[in-house]
Structures are given as C-alpha cells and as structure tokens.
Design a protein around this motif. Sequence first.
Motif, mmCIF file in Angstrom:
data_model
loop_
_atom_site.group_PDB
_atom_site.id
_atom_site.type_symbol
_atom_site.label_atom_id
_atom_site.label_comp_id
_atom_site.label_asym_id
_atom_site.label_seq_id
_atom_site.Cartn_x
_atom_site.Cartn_y
_atom_site.Cartn_z
ATOM 1 N N ALA A 99 0.743 -1.307 -0.386
ATOM 2 C CA ALA A 99 -0.177 -0.161 -0.179
ATOM 3 C C ALA A 99 0.978 1.393 0.041
ATOM 4 O O ALA A 99 0.873 2.020 -0.195
ATOM 5 N N ALA A 100 1.776 1.295 0.692
ATOM 6 C CA ALA A 100 2.526 2.187 1.322
ATOM 7 C C ALA A 100 3.916 2.467 -1.254
ATOM 8 O O ALA A 100 3.805 3.302 -1.106
ATOM 9 N N LEU A 101 4.028 1.722 -1.229
ATOM 10 C CA LEU A 101 4.533 1.423 -2.682
ATOM 11 C C LEU A 101 3.692 2.380 -3.326
ATOM 12 O O LEU A 101 3.699 3.277 -4.272
ATOM 13 N N ILE A 102 2.076 1.935 -3.005
ATOM 14 C CA ILE A 102 1.072 2.208 -4.496
ATOM 15 C C ILE A 102 1.116 3.779 -3.931
ATOM 16 O O ILE A 102 0.470 4.850 -5.370
ATOM 17 N N VAL A 103 0.926 4.285 -2.255
ATOM 18 C CA VAL A 103 0.733 5.660 -2.660
ATOM 19 C C VAL A 103 1.422 6.277 -2.945
ATOM 20 O O VAL A 103 1.660 7.377 -3.945
ATOM 21 N N TYR A 104 2.939 5.532 -2.822
ATOM 22 C CA TYR A 104 4.591 6.785 -2.848
ATOM 23 C C TYR A 104 4.393 7.024 -5.054
ATOM 24 O O TYR A 104 4.501 8.343 -5.641
ATOM 25 N N ARG A 105 3.978 6.160 -5.255
ATOM 26 C CA ARG A 105 4.455 5.202 -7.046
ATOM 27 C C ARG A 105 3.415 6.631 -7.720
ATOM 28 O O ARG A 105 3.113 6.930 -8.961
ATOM 29 N N TRP A 106 2.040 5.739 -7.324
ATOM 30 C CA TRP A 106 0.861 6.142 -8.389
ATOM 31 C C TRP A 106 0.149 7.389 -7.424
ATOM 32 O O TRP A 106 -1.083 7.586 -8.332
ATOM 33 N N LEU A 107 -0.153 7.333 -6.514
ATOM 34 C CA LEU A 107 -1.195 8.501 -6.210
ATOM 35 C C LEU A 107 -0.649 10.207 -5.962
ATOM 36 O O LEU A 107 0.723 10.331 -5.048
ATOM 37 N N PRO A 108 -1.092 11.505 -6.931
ATOM 38 C CA PRO A 108 -0.936 12.796 -6.444
ATOM 39 C C PRO A 108 -0.852 12.862 -5.606
ATOM 40 O O PRO A 108 -2.533 12.240 -5.774
ATOM 41 N N GLU A 109 -0.884 14.247 -5.146
ATOM 42 C CA GLU A 109 -1.786 15.054 -3.896
ATOM 43 C C GLU A 109 -2.898 15.610 -5.178
ATOM 44 O O GLU A 109 -3.188 15.712 -5.867
ATOM 45 N N VAL A 110 -4.020 15.337 -4.319
ATOM 46 C CA VAL A 110 -5.382 16.016 -4.461
ATOM 47 C C VAL A 110 -5.525 17.516 -4.473
ATOM 48 O O VAL A 110 -6.223 17.826 -5.532
#
Length: 408
Positions: free
Chosen positions: A185-196
Amino acid sequence: MAVPPTASGSMSRRLLPLALIFIAVGIGTSFVGPFLALFLSDGVHAGPVKTTIFLLVAPLSGVVVSWLVGRLSDRRPIRRQLLLAAALAGMAGAVLTAFIRDYWVLLAVTVTLTSLAGALFPQSFAYARQVLQQGDPKRAAMGISTLRMLFSVAWVAGPPLAALLLAQRGFAYTYGLVAIMYGLAALIVYRWLPEVGPPAGHTEHVEAHRPEAPRPTILLLVAGFTVVQTSMTLGVQAMPLFVSTELGGSVSGAGLILGLCAALEIPLLLAFGALGTRLPLRSLILVGVVFGIAYQAVAVTAGSVWVLAAAQILNAAFIAAVGGLSITYMQDLMPGHPGRATTLITNTFPIGQVLAAPAFGLAQHFDYRLAYGINLGLAALGLLLILAARRTQPIVPGQPEAVLTGIG
C-alpha cells in the motif's frame, strides 16, 4: 454533463491504485482482526484481564488517532503524505508485532503505530471523494460503494487464508504477510497517487460552497450509525455460539453462514451504489436499516440453522446499504471536510466493538438468543435516530435530503 476524457482518464488512474490499496488493507486487517484475541492468549500468554484491556484500548486509541488525522487532513493539502505515513506505520507495526511478545511493548506499538495505520482506511475514502468530485460528483456513491466492496472481497478470502497460515506457520508469518500488504500500500501511494490539491473546504468546486449540516444533525447521525454498527458487531460475535448452542448446529456451520453473508454483500454493495446515483442516499440508508430490523426479528425467532442462513439476504442488504452509503452520505453533509466526515463514520465500527462487549457478556450469561433481541432494539433505535436527523435542503438524487415523503 459528460466528463471530459482527460478528467475521466485522470480519475481512473487515481481510482485504480486506490482499489489496490483497499484490497491490500482489507487482506491485512482480515488476517489479524478475527485472531487478535487468540494471538493475545496463545502468542503473548496474556490473561483475561490483560486481554480485555488490550481489546478495549486498541479500538479506542484507533478512534482518537483517526479523528486527529481526519481533522489535520482537511486543513492542509497533505492527504497523500498522511496515506503514506499510515501505510508505513502499519508495516512497521506489523513487523514489530511479528517478533515482540512482551505485552506492554505490544500495547505501546498498538496505540501508536497500529492506531496510525487505522487512519489509512478513512483517509483512502476521503482521497477517493476528492478524486470523484473532480470528475463526476454524481457517481460518488457508486465509486465509494465499489471501493467498499473490494474491502469486503478481501475479507471473504482473508480469514480462511489466515487460519491456514496460522496452523502451518504461526503468528510471526501471519504478521509478516500483513507487513507486506501495508508495504505494498505504501509503494502504491508513493508511486501512483498524486496529491489531490488543497483541502476540499478551500477549493473552488461548487460542493465546497454548499452549507454543512448543523451539528445536532451530525451528532444524531453518528449516534444512529454507532448503535446500528453495534448491532452488526454483536451479531457476528454471537453467531458461532448461537448456532452451536441454541440452534443445534456447528461452529463450522456458523462460519458458512458468515461467509454467505459476506458473499451476498458484494453484489448488493454495487446495487446500492448504483441506486445512490438516482435516489436520495438517506432514503436508501433508511431502507437498509429496515432490512436490518427485519433480519434481527427473524434471527431472534429462528428455530433452525436454515432459517438463519436464508435470512442472510436481509442481513447483507442491511450491511451493504449502511456500510456502503453512510460514508458518502456523511461526506455530502460535510462537503468541506471529507477527512473528518469519513472518520466519523469509520470510527463507529471500533466504538461499536466496545459497546458490543457488555451486551455479549449479557448474552453469554443468559442465552445467545438474547444477543439478537438486543440487536433488534439497537436497530430500531438506530432507525429512530437517523429519522430524527433532518436537514433543510432540496431533495437531490445522490445527495442527502431533509424530508422523506412518507418516511421522514
């Protein structure tokens, strides 16, 4: 109005990673939640008093930390950082729990790292809300329900796999796998979730300019959802013993009934999410609570395992409507504070766990059918509290409304 292709593509790119996060977190929590008492008893060798203290302190600390994180997330544009911090805290907490067997050290890990990890669930919903609001706001209920459905899917598969891993490898391997899920989950947030972007309360979206529901409305709804959640929790806790001692069934039969309910929830979550794009959310939630009252009435009068199994369609509709739509409903009532709104709803689950404990004790002392009698009263009380929570605003499909013709 149709969503521009660029907006639609951006929304999909953000929601797909979120879907993976919900699956990972669902698997992680389903691996430890049902077996926490067993871990404390067999792995830590904690006595009844220490186990009770742990089972009370753990959810209450999670409520406090999630509430603080929820307030912070709506004040500054740092929701992505909070998601990353929560995922990393979950990974660190699981790694430590895999090896530490000192009760007080584990309790300290739980009230800090594990409690912070609990914020990942509501903050993911809040992030999804802001993404959906930037794309097609009318699809918010469907999007949130779909993500909630993925979490339920993970819980269908998680406990059986965890039981198998526990039997073969023990608690260290189980918590090790949980750490991997949080790390993913941390990897997904870091790699693929930009700030909104800025917090919802400071954006130029039309939703941010809608007035929020008055505090008494929010408090009544939180109270209503809490007692309803308590009835759900108590029903699950009492099921194995009710089936085996009162209905002449077996613990494995109770497990099949719980699995049946979870499986039925999946299509119903999608169905209620789709209805939420056309009908007022409050109406659908009230209908769901009525399903819950009907289920508890059947359960308290059930004379056989098959009657209880057949009634799971009512229970699944109850859980799908309330669990799938309550988050969106509260977010609609607090348009400028999606983090706080989501946390208010998700915190009703651990509070319900705490409130269900003494009710379970009463049922254990008398008989387990009493648990469903208590649930019947709680569901009815929840219906009255939600009915009492009105708001003066036009009725708009997919948004909360003030007065329900013929209901409110």
